[in-house]
Design an enzyme around this catalytic site. Sequence first.
Site: not given
Ligand code: PMP
Length: 285
Positions: A52, A102, A149, A182, A207
């Site tokens: 990722r 920028h 991320k 989410e 994500l």
């Molecule tokens: N969505 C967001 C916005 C997050 O910050 C996270 C945590 N990193 C997740 C979902 C969950 O991802 P993971 O299971 O890889 O921690």
Amino acid sequence: MSRIAYVNGRYLPLRDASVNVEDRGYQFSDGVYEVCEVRGGKLIDERRHMERLRHSLGELRIAIPMEPQALSVVFHEVVRRNRIRWGIVYLQITRGVSRRDHAFPPAGTRPSVVVTARNMDFTAAEKLAGDGIAVITVPENRWERVDIKSVSLLPNVLAKQAAREQGAKEAWFVDKSGHVTEGSSSNAWIVTRDGKVITRQVDHGILKGITRTVVLEVMAQQGLKLEERAFTLEEAHAAREAFVTSASQIVMPVVRIDGRPVGNGAPGLIASALRRDFHQFAEQS
Ligand code: PMP
């Protein structure tokens, strides 16, 4: 024992660990991060987190500063030096240090790499999972590429603070069509009255949680029925169970949404079973 951080090639006590004021992470949030669970001193799902990371860096055209093998050595060293048994390791990579402008810095500017780690309170987390958490909902106000991320997390910060001020542990973003995307730092799930597990499909709008990916494997093994689609807030209120997933919380039951109890107001059986079995499916290194 003082905590140790890795900063651009050096292991330093946290109080001496700093980045340049012209770091683009500081100036522009121009960077990405990853968080891995550490359990029994081992990294959980490191390979998937590295994949990722590669995606996030690639989408933002930030150069890959270290090969995964070298980064893995640093992760394990930071975990070892901080004597982490159960906790998290945090990685941040930014576009590097350059005079503030920028547009991208000159070619050849080295990305900055920081790795930190900390222990978590295992007993407290287990108690929380036994009680379940409350979530609130907030309007989705993030950009369209939250599959990256990025450390640019202002909407998430404000959402989490709103949750805290209302006595909740997480905030779910709800888009204009009334669908939950989410959480501010987790993926969102519900279980319908007829036992179907629903979580939003992955595209640019959420994500792709590593925990989410592994939970899907656990579910398949447990023979659970899955629907990968967006669910509405109404569906969430009518759900039998709800839960969130993230590397630091694994599977965390949700027992209240906007002050209304979910199901009978106690952690659900499915969420609890997924939490129990999770580590049989996760990779350890
Ligand atoms: N969505 C967001 C916005 C997050 O910050 C996270 C945590 N990193 C997740 C979902 C969950 O991802 P993971 O299971 O890889 O921690």
